[in-house]
Design a protein around this motif. Structure first.
Motif, PDB file in Angstrom:
ATOM      1  N   VAL A  65      -9.382 110.438  -8.881  1.00  0.00           N
ATOM      2  CA  VAL A  65     -10.268 110.466  -7.719  1.00  0.00           C
ATOM      3  C   VAL A  65      -9.668 109.578  -6.634  1.00  0.00           C
ATOM      4  O   VAL A  65      -9.326 108.415  -6.891  1.00  0.00           O
ATOM      5  CB  VAL A  65     -11.682 109.969  -8.073  1.00  0.00           C
ATOM      6  CG1 VAL A  65     -12.568 109.950  -6.822  1.00  0.00           C
ATOM      7  CG2 VAL A  65     -12.307 110.833  -9.166  1.00  0.00           C
ATOM      8  N   GLY A  66      -9.514 110.120  -5.435  1.00  0.00           N
ATOM      9  CA  GLY A  66      -9.031 109.367  -4.291  1.00  0.00           C
ATOM     10  C   GLY A  66     -10.121 109.234  -3.248  1.00  0.00           C
ATOM     11  O   GLY A  66     -10.995 110.104  -3.133  1.00  0.00           O
ATOM     12  N   VAL A  67     -10.086 108.146  -2.476  1.00  0.00           N
ATOM     13  CA  VAL A  67     -11.079 107.914  -1.424  1.00  0.00           C
ATOM     14  C   VAL A  67     -10.375 107.480  -0.149  1.00  0.00           C
ATOM     15  O   VAL A  67      -9.491 106.610  -0.177  1.00  0.00           O
ATOM     16  CB  VAL A  67     -12.109 106.842  -1.847  1.00  0.00           C
ATOM     17  CG1 VAL A  67     -13.007 106.473  -0.669  1.00  0.00           C
ATOM     18  CG2 VAL A  67     -12.958 107.332  -3.012  1.00  0.00           C
ATOM     19  N   SER A  68     -10.788 108.072   0.968  1.00  0.00           N
ATOM     20  CA  SER A  68     -10.284 107.684   2.280  1.00  0.00           C
ATOM     21  C   SER A  68     -11.456 107.479   3.221  1.00  0.00           C
ATOM     22  O   SER A  68     -12.106 108.452   3.646  1.00  0.00           O
ATOM     23  CB  SER A  68      -9.339 108.751   2.836  1.00  0.00           C
ATOM     24  OG  SER A  68      -8.896 108.413   4.130  1.00  0.00           O
ATOM     25  N   ILE A  69     -11.780 106.208   3.510  1.00  0.00           N
ATOM     26  CA  ILE A  69     -12.837 105.867   4.450  1.00  0.00           C
ATOM     27  C   ILE A  69     -12.351 104.699   5.306  1.00  0.00           C
ATOM     28  O   ILE A  69     -11.312 104.107   5.020  1.00  0.00           O
ATOM     29  CB  ILE A  69     -14.149 105.482   3.735  1.00  0.00           C
ATOM     30  CG1 ILE A  69     -13.912 104.317   2.757  1.00  0.00           C
ATOM     31  CG2 ILE A  69     -14.743 106.689   3.027  1.00  0.00           C
ATOM     32  CD1 ILE A  69     -15.178 103.814   2.084  1.00  0.00           C
ATOM     33  N   TYR A  70     -13.105 104.379   6.348  1.00  0.00           N
ATOM     34  CA  TYR A  70     -12.756 103.184   7.102  1.00  0.00           C
ATOM     35  C   TYR A  70     -13.196 101.976   6.287  1.00  0.00           C
ATOM     36  O   TYR A  70     -14.358 101.888   5.891  1.00  0.00           O
ATOM     37  CB  TYR A  70     -13.400 103.163   8.490  1.00  0.00           C
ATOM     38  CG  TYR A  70     -12.908 101.977   9.288  1.00  0.00           C
ATOM     39  CD1 TYR A  70     -11.687 102.045   9.942  1.00  0.00           C
ATOM     40  CD2 TYR A  70     -13.616 100.788   9.306  1.00  0.00           C
ATOM     41  CE1 TYR A  70     -11.192 100.942  10.624  1.00  0.00           C
ATOM     42  CE2 TYR A  70     -13.129  99.684   9.997  1.00  0.00           C
ATOM     43  CZ  TYR A  70     -11.908  99.772  10.650  1.00  0.00           C
ATOM     44  OH  TYR A  70     -11.407  98.674  11.302  1.00  0.00           O
ATOM     45  N   PRO A  71     -12.288 101.020   6.011  1.00  0.00           N
ATOM     46  CA  PRO A  71     -12.607  99.963   5.047  1.00  0.00           C
ATOM     47  C   PRO A  71     -13.336  98.768   5.654  1.00  0.00           C
ATOM     48  O   PRO A  71     -13.037  98.316   6.760  1.00  0.00           O
ATOM     49  CB  PRO A  71     -11.217  99.535   4.559  1.00  0.00           C
ATOM     50  CG  PRO A  71     -10.318  99.759   5.749  1.00  0.00           C
ATOM     51  CD  PRO A  71     -10.870 100.995   6.425  1.00  0.00           C
ATOM     52  N   GLY A  72     -14.279  98.242   4.893  1.00  0.00           N
ATOM     53  CA  GLY A  72     -14.858  96.941   5.172  1.00  0.00           C
ATOM     54  C   GLY A  72     -14.102  95.864   4.407  1.00  0.00           C
ATOM     55  O   GLY A  72     -13.085  96.130   3.756  1.00  0.00           O
ATOM     56  N   ARG A  73     -14.621  94.657   4.447  1.00  0.00           N
ATOM     57  CA  ARG A  73     -13.911  93.522   3.857  1.00  0.00           C
ATOM     58  C   ARG A  73     -13.649  93.699   2.356  1.00  0.00           C
ATOM     59  O   ARG A  73     -12.564  93.391   1.868  1.00  0.00           O
ATOM     60  CB  ARG A  73     -14.712  92.242   4.090  1.00  0.00           C
ATOM     61  CG  ARG A  73     -14.019  90.978   3.603  1.00  0.00           C
ATOM     62  CD  ARG A  73     -14.921  89.774   3.747  1.00  0.00           C
ATOM     63  NE  ARG A  73     -16.116  89.931   2.910  1.00  0.00           N
ATOM     64  CZ  ARG A  73     -17.124  89.056   2.878  1.00  0.00           C
ATOM     65  NH1 ARG A  73     -17.106  88.000   3.669  1.00  0.00           N
ATOM     66  NH2 ARG A  73     -18.174  89.257   2.091  1.00  0.00           N
ATOM     67  N   ASP A  74     -14.648  94.191   1.619  1.00  0.00           N
ATOM     68  CA  ASP A  74     -14.534  94.265   0.163  1.00  0.00           C
ATOM     69  C   ASP A  74     -14.315  95.682  -0.348  1.00  0.00           C
ATOM     70  O   ASP A  74     -14.405  95.926  -1.556  1.00  0.00           O
ATOM     71  CB  ASP A  74     -15.802  93.684  -0.483  1.00  0.00           C
ATOM     72  CG  ASP A  74     -16.005  92.218  -0.142  1.00  0.00           C
ATOM     73  OD1 ASP A  74     -14.997  91.475  -0.109  1.00  0.00           O
ATOM     74  OD2 ASP A  74     -17.163  91.829   0.102  1.00  0.00           O
ATOM     75  N   THR A  75     -14.037  96.599   0.543  1.00  0.00           N
ATOM     76  CA  THR A  75     -13.918  98.000   0.136  1.00  0.00           C
ATOM     77  C   THR A  75     -12.874  98.226  -0.964  1.00  0.00           C
ATOM     78  O   THR A  75     -13.168  98.917  -1.951  1.00  0.00           O
ATOM     79  CB  THR A  75     -13.605  98.891   1.350  1.00  0.00           C
ATOM     80  OG1 THR A  75     -14.642  98.735   2.320  1.00  0.00           O
ATOM     81  CG2 THR A  75     -13.506 100.354   0.953  1.00  0.00           C
ATOM     82  N   PRO A  76     -11.658  97.698  -0.858  1.00  0.00           N
ATOM     83  CA  PRO A  76     -10.686  97.954  -1.936  1.00  0.00           C
ATOM     84  C   PRO A  76     -11.190  97.488  -3.302  1.00  0.00           C
ATOM     85  O   PRO A  76     -11.068  98.228  -4.295  1.00  0.00           O
ATOM     86  CB  PRO A  76      -9.454  97.161  -1.487  1.00  0.00           C
ATOM     87  CG  PRO A  76      -9.577  97.083   0.001  1.00  0.00           C
ATOM     88  CD  PRO A  76     -11.042  96.940   0.251  1.00  0.00           C
ATOM     89  N   ASP A  77     -11.764  96.290  -3.375  1.00  0.00           N
ATOM     90  CA  ASP A  77     -12.263  95.776  -4.654  1.00  0.00           C
ATOM     91  C   ASP A  77     -13.412  96.624  -5.184  1.00  0.00           C
ATOM     92  O   ASP A  77     -13.479  96.913  -6.392  1.00  0.00           O
ATOM     93  CB  ASP A  77     -12.723  94.326  -4.482  1.00  0.00           C
ATOM     94  CG  ASP A  77     -11.577  93.381  -4.170  1.00  0.00           C
ATOM     95  OD1 ASP A  77     -11.051  92.755  -5.102  1.00  0.00           O
ATOM     96  OD2 ASP A  77     -11.185  93.291  -2.997  1.00  0.00           O
ATOM     97  N   ASN A  78     -14.296  97.041  -4.303  1.00  0.00           N
ATOM     98  CA  ASN A  78     -15.432  97.840  -4.745  1.00  0.00           C
ATOM     99  C   ASN A  78     -15.000  99.202  -5.271  1.00  0.00           C
ATOM    100  O   ASN A  78     -15.490  99.669  -6.307  1.00  0.00           O
ATOM    101  CB  ASN A  78     -16.422  98.011  -3.595  1.00  0.00           C
ATOM    102  CG  ASN A  78     -17.111  96.718  -3.217  1.00  0.00           C
ATOM    103  OD1 ASN A  78     -17.200  95.789  -4.025  1.00  0.00           O
ATOM    104  ND2 ASN A  78     -17.608  96.640  -1.993  1.00  0.00           N
TER     105      ASN A  78
END
Length: 323
Positions: A170-183
């Motif tokens: 599963v891949g995800v492409s969104i505009y990231p917030g501060r903790d997006t990668p960890d979440n």
């Protein structure tokens, strides 16, 4: 003519007219990106390599459908035999789904803010995936921003929770917030794509008002730590006004951080309708730079398991399209 050279010529136009047998079952329509709200597109494939072209009755490129997916693509004196591919969702062999088809930001190249796209529910998305599960090898999720970046991330995470653990990546492409990668990593996502879009910070500020180049860079750096080199990607549009030297510097910046760039020819739309698509020679020069810096960084596009680098339809992808 080698495939990547023909593909550069085709991408420089970006469209095709379809003749011959009825090909309506092979046409897909996008809810996001430059193709949003358009007349649809088709995927032509030959020898395991593919290209996506929008459908236009006025295009100089012809795809003649012979029936049952068999097709010939013609452009000038060039001719190539292949197939029209059936789409999973948005592209072949993937369920590539836009969760929120609208956006509060107004990136100048993107028509989505001008459309009245809707928001798909987690149950709806789970049903969409179930409906194509037998003909996909990956799930990819993307989204606009309906109210706020943080709210959109929560919406994406709700979808991930609803579809549960998958046997395919599963891949995800969104505009990231501060903790997006960890979440997203904690949610079991395999790969992420956070988009710089423009080759320089100055162009980014001009094209994407209200968004942060540095914020995307921070998200990419953290993502490489979590997901590993070769599983983090970033779109960069070719043709926003950058020079070859600026594009090369951006490619070097990303590959040096372990990020695989996705170099996307501009589709003139929204506020950039007066712009022109990059030509064949520009695309080939950029592909050569791309290949050089990927090799120097030890990155291989063939490790991609989801999203655009797996598909290759819209871009020249070294290692998949180009030797």
């Amino acid at each position: 003519m080698r495939w990547h050279e023909l593909k550069a010529e085709l991408l420089a136009t970006g469209s095709c007219r379809i003749t011959g047998a009825d090909a309506s079952s092979y046409i897909e329509r996008s809810a996001a990106g430059p193709g949003a709200g358009g007349s649809g597109s088709v995927f032509f494939s030959t020898g395991g390599r593919r290209i996506r072209l929008s459908v236009s009755p006025h295009s100089p490129i012809e795809i003649r459908h012979l029936g049952d997916g068999q097709a010939i693509i013609r452009h000038g004196s060039a001719e190539c035999t292949g197939i029209l591919e059936q789409v999973g969702l948005h592209c072949p062999r993937q369920a590539y789904i836009t969760i929120t088809g609208r956006c509060i930001f107004s990136c100048k190249y993107c028509p989505v803010p001008g459309t009245d796209g809707r928001i798909k529910t987690p149950d709806e998305i789970a049903a969409m995936i179930a409906g194509v599960r037998e003909r996909i090898d990956a799930i990819s999720l993307t989204s606009g921003v309906f109210e706020s970046i943080d709210d959109e991330e929560r919406r994406v995470r709700a979808v991930l929770k609803r579809i549960g653990e998958q046997e395919i990546p599963v891949g995800v492409s969104i505009y990231p917030g501060r903790d997006t990668p960890d979440n997203l990593y904690a949610d079991g996502v395999s790969e992420v794509k956070f988009n710089l879009e423009a080759a320089t910070p100055t162009l980014f500020d001009e094209m994407c008002p209200g968004l942060s180049w540095d914020g995307v860079i921070r998200a990419l750096d953290r993502s490489v730590e979590l997901f590993g080199e070769g599983h983090v990607f970033s779109n960069v549009i070719i043709g926003l006004g950058e020079s070859d030297e600026e594009m090369e510097a951006c490619i070097e910046l990303l590959t040096g951080r372990g990020v695989i760039p996705v170099l996307r020819p501009l589709t003139p739309a929204a506020a950039l309708q007066s712009f022109t698509r990059p030509g064949r020679d520009r695309l080939l020069r950029t592909a050569a730079l791309h290949a050089r810096w990927l090799k120097k960084a030890g990155l291989d596009t063939r490790t991609a398991e989801t999203m655009c680098t797996l598909c290759t339809g819209c871009d020249i992808v070294p290692g998949r399209d180009r030797p």
